[in-house]
Scaffold this active site. Structure first.
Site, PDB file in Angstrom:
ATOM      1  N   ASN A  98      -9.915   0.222  -1.291  1.00 43.97           N
ATOM      2  CA  ASN A  98      -8.742   0.920  -1.816  1.00 43.97           C
ATOM      3  C   ASN A  98      -8.334   2.039  -0.864  1.00 43.97           C
ATOM      4  OD1 ASN A  98     -11.193   1.983  -2.802  1.00 43.97           O
ATOM      5  ND2 ASN A  98     -10.233   2.929  -4.573  1.00 43.97           N
ATOM      6  N   ILE A  99      -7.028   2.213  -0.762  1.00 44.08           N
ATOM      7  CA  ILE A  99      -6.437   3.186   0.168  1.00 44.08           C
ATOM      8  C   ILE A  99      -5.423   4.003  -0.631  1.00 44.08           C
ATOM      9  CG2 ILE A  99      -5.174   3.503   2.328  1.00 44.08           C
ATOM     10  CD1 ILE A  99      -6.093   0.565   3.037  1.00 44.08           C
ATOM     11  N   GLU A 149      -8.700  -5.089  -3.722  1.00 47.39           N
ATOM     12  CA  GLU A 149      -8.414  -6.528  -3.813  1.00 47.39           C
ATOM     13  C   GLU A 149      -7.159  -6.889  -3.028  1.00 47.39           C
ATOM     14  OE1 GLU A 149      -9.082  -4.371  -6.209  1.00 47.39           O
ATOM     15  OE2 GLU A 149      -9.803  -5.327  -8.039  1.00 47.39           O
TER      16      GLU A 149
HETATM   17  N1  THU Z   1      -8.916   0.331  -7.883  1.00 50.54           N
HETATM   18  C1  THU Z   1      -9.145  -0.746  -7.071  1.00 50.54           C
HETATM   19  O1  THU Z   1      -9.096  -0.627  -5.837  1.00 50.54           O
HETATM   20  N2  THU Z   1      -9.428  -1.928  -7.647  1.00 50.54           N
HETATM   21  C2  THU Z   1      -9.594  -2.139  -8.987  1.00 50.54           C
HETATM   22  O2  THU Z   1      -9.927  -3.232  -9.396  1.00 50.54           O
HETATM   23  C3  THU Z   1      -9.372  -1.032  -9.914  1.00 50.54           C
HETATM   24  C4  THU Z   1      -8.901   0.253  -9.326  1.00 50.54           C
HETATM   25  C5  THU Z   1      -8.698   1.638  -7.265  1.00 50.54           C
HETATM   26  C6  THU Z   1      -7.330   2.237  -7.331  1.00 50.54           C
HETATM   27  C7  THU Z   1      -7.635   3.703  -7.154  1.00 50.54           C
HETATM   28  O3  THU Z   1      -7.764   3.991  -5.781  1.00 50.54           O
HETATM   29  C8  THU Z   1      -8.994   3.887  -7.795  1.00 50.54           C
HETATM   30  O4  THU Z   1      -9.556   2.587  -7.863  1.00 50.54           O
HETATM   31  C9  THU Z   1      -8.959   4.521  -9.163  1.00 50.54           C
HETATM   32  O5  THU Z   1      -8.078   3.860  -9.997  1.00 50.54           O
END
Ligand code: THU
Length: 131
Positions: free
Chosen positions: A44-45, A57
């Site tokens: 996640n970014i 994802e």
């Molecule tokens: N996030 C993801 O990258 N994937 C998920 O399946 C759920 C949430 C991230 C988004 C944000 O950067 C952080 O988790 C908190 O919501």
């Protein structure tokens, strides 16, 4: 070389280490396996403008698509949590665009417990462009 599920899960965990999460402090890693055995990972970014955040994802999927891969056989999602996390609605819709409903999705917890589901289970009766 065949990728094992263990390698898939470990690569999702390793990918989470690159997460850019100064706002949530919630790292997520994803690992997407193509039908030809190539792995694409993502994290996640986040952004100061919060809605611009890209989930782990979607980072993995967009990396694969942009490198010319469109046929996938499995996805692992790692969260540093007691119980496995599950993809958000936006990621589910993107998964539906590119993956078969029966494609396995492995949700992996901090202690490497794994919950197994599928793209179709995550987003039943989904919208697809029928034109
Ligand atoms: N996030 C993801 O990258 N994937 C998920 O399946 C759920 C949430 C991230 C988004 C944000 O950067 C952080 O988790 C908190 O919501």
């Amino acid at each position: 070389m065949t990728i094992t599920n263990h390698e898939l899960f470990e690569s999702a965990r390793t990918a989470s280490k690159n997460a850019y999460v100064p706002y949530s402090h919630f790292p997520v890693g994803a690992s997407l396996l193509t039908e030809d055995g190539t792995l694409f990972t993502g994290c996640n970014i986040e952004n100061a403008s919060f809605p611009l955040t890209n989930c782990g994802e979607r980072t993995a999927i967009f990396k694969a698509i942009s490198e010319g891969h469109q046929h996938f056989s499995a996805l692992a999602v790692y969260g540093e949590t007691e119980d496995p996390i599950s993809p958000c609605g936006a990621c589910r819709q993107v998964l539906v665009e590119f993956c078969q409903p029966d494609m396995p999705v492995y949700l992996v917890s901090k202690s490497m417990d794994v919950k197994t589901t599928t793209v179709g289970e995550l987003l039943p009766y989904s919208f697809k462009n029928l034109s």
